[in-house]
Design a protein around this motif. Sequence first.
Motif, short mmCIF file in Angstrom:
data_model
loop_
_atom_site.label_atom_id
_atom_site.label_comp_id
_atom_site.label_asym_id
_atom_site.label_seq_id
_atom_site.Cartn_x
_atom_site.Cartn_y
_atom_site.Cartn_z
N SER A 70 0.83 -1.21 0.00
CA SER A 70 0.00 0.00 0.00
C SER A 70 0.87 1.26 0.00
O SER A 70 0.62 2.21 -0.75
CB SER A 70 -0.92 -0.01 1.23
OG SER A 70 -1.71 1.16 1.26
N GLU A 73 2.54 1.66 -3.46
CA GLU A 73 1.61 2.10 -4.50
C GLU A 73 1.18 3.55 -4.32
O GLU A 73 1.15 4.35 -5.27
CB GLU A 73 0.38 1.19 -4.52
CG GLU A 73 -0.60 1.48 -5.64
CD GLU A 73 -0.03 1.22 -7.02
OE1 GLU A 73 0.11 2.20 -7.79
OE2 GLU A 73 0.29 0.07 -7.34
N LYS A 74 0.88 3.93 -3.07
CA LYS A 74 0.33 5.26 -2.82
C LYS A 74 1.39 6.33 -2.61
O LYS A 74 1.17 7.51 -2.87
CB LYS A 74 -0.60 5.21 -1.61
CG LYS A 74 -1.84 4.36 -1.84
CD LYS A 74 -2.68 4.26 -0.57
CE LYS A 74 -3.90 3.36 -0.80
NZ LYS A 74 -4.69 3.18 0.44
N GLN A 214 -5.45 -1.09 -18.52
CA GLN A 214 -6.42 -1.13 -17.41
C GLN A 214 -7.87 -1.15 -17.90
O GLN A 214 -8.77 -1.46 -17.13
CB GLN A 214 -6.21 0.10 -16.51
CG GLN A 214 -4.84 0.19 -15.85
CD GLN A 214 -4.64 -0.89 -14.79
OE1 GLN A 214 -5.42 -1.02 -13.86
NE2 GLN A 214 -3.58 -1.68 -14.97
N ASN A 222 -11.84 -1.61 -3.58
CA ASN A 222 -10.82 -1.52 -2.55
C ASN A 222 -10.18 -2.89 -2.29
O ASN A 222 -10.57 -3.89 -2.89
CB ASN A 222 -11.42 -0.96 -1.25
CG ASN A 222 -12.69 -1.71 -0.84
OD1 ASN A 222 -12.74 -2.94 -0.92
ND2 ASN A 222 -13.71 -0.98 -0.43
N ARG A 353 -5.11 -1.66 -11.27
CA ARG A 353 -3.90 -1.20 -10.59
C ARG A 353 -4.14 -0.77 -9.15
O ARG A 353 -3.27 -0.95 -8.29
CB ARG A 353 -3.32 -0.02 -11.38
CG ARG A 353 -1.97 0.45 -10.87
CD ARG A 353 -1.47 1.65 -11.65
NE ARG A 353 -1.29 1.31 -13.06
CZ ARG A 353 -1.11 2.23 -14.02
NH1 ARG A 353 -1.11 3.50 -13.72
NH2 ARG A 353 -0.94 1.83 -15.27
N ASN A 354 -5.33 -0.23 -8.84
CA ASN A 354 -5.56 0.29 -7.49
C ASN A 354 -5.54 -0.81 -6.42
O ASN A 354 -5.31 -0.53 -5.24
CB ASN A 354 -6.89 1.06 -7.42
CG ASN A 354 -8.11 0.17 -7.65
OD1 ASN A 354 -8.15 -0.57 -8.64
ND2 ASN A 354 -9.09 0.24 -6.77
#
Length: 428
Positions: A70, A73-74, A214, A222, A353-354
Amino acid sequence: MKQTIAKQRWLRLIPIAFITYSLAYLDRANYGFGAAAGLAKDLHITPGTSSLLGSLFFLGYFFFQVPGASYAEKKSAKKLIFWSLILWGGLASATGLITNINLLFVIRFALGVVESAVMPAMLVFLSHWFTKAERSRANTFLILGNPATVLWMSIVSGYLLNSVGWRWMFIVEGMPAVIWAFIWWKLVNDKPRDAKWLTDQEKRDFELQLEKEQEGLKAVKNYGEAFKSKPVILLSAQYFLWSIGVYGFVMWLPSIIKAAPNMDIVTTGWLSSVPYILAVVLMLAASYFSDKTLNRSGFVWPFLLIGAVAFYASYAIGTSHFWISFILLVIAGGAMYAPYGPFFAIIPEILPRNVAGGAMALINSMGALGSFVGSYIVGYLNGSTGGFGASYIFMAGSLFLSAILTVWAVRAAKKDSNRKAAGVKITA
């Protein structure tokens, strides 16, 4: 332009990723050599406690995978891996200084915690830099740091243990990670848009290509929704079972070989490296053809099945025919490593991707739990039975089940994809 960018990315990023993961693997896998060469004796560690210490790393590794992915990625994979390099190198070197078994428990667990972020962060990092048709090979060059490290580490560790002992082996092999942290920081960018060595047009074209990939994926809100999907659950179980075989093999192969008649530690080191030569060859071949055909499961489950059969055959032949049994272990080791690149290319192709990074982290954390179970139970079975037969059967059974789950998981993902496609047609 596409060919130029491809060449630049491979030459600039893959060697860095390979070295980083190689150093991580060095500092987790050398415990088996230390235990076989005097650490257990000097610290008065029983076989059962030695198994727990060897597997405790993976318990720490299990808990912090998803937060690491996480953050990568963020925020920043670059920053996360920089600090991880410094911390794990320091902890690995500290292993050579301890005189108290309680401190060894703390260090092994802490080492797992620190290294837990590396694999998911590196997979996230590569997914930002390589396209679908390249990802299996990119992942493979990263994970090649695993068998390639064990290959040279087996030889170097054997000589270090023979010349300066287990304490200096840990100290010497921990320092490169700390030095490499600063090289990593200087050379790496999180995403193509941050790279000064690409033109603005190249950055836009490449990011557009990644965004295009994507478009065909089912939206997932989520991590919670992703983690409950059938393919992710099945792949988590698959990787758990697969890792039982891999890490039971990695942690205990030196001890299995050293138990042979007239076997010294240097020869043990050389023989322990042989399965990883085959692993490197098979990993490169599997990833190349997987990217060419865009077939992932077809380059995963057959190798796991071969590994299971080779383990069982090695058990069936027994220790009375050491060299035949050893050749079968070489085949098992090579086959277990071959599918890593195609396997970790599956998730970014079935999830957006999220959530893909978090899903890969969850799967990898289940692999860590399997590694804990594998290294502990294999050690326990070896100690309680006084031989290696029971552990061979245990690892063979785990690999066989993981092969079945691979096919099941990919079929489940295809059904989800087909349902989405049917829904789009109906709406249209």
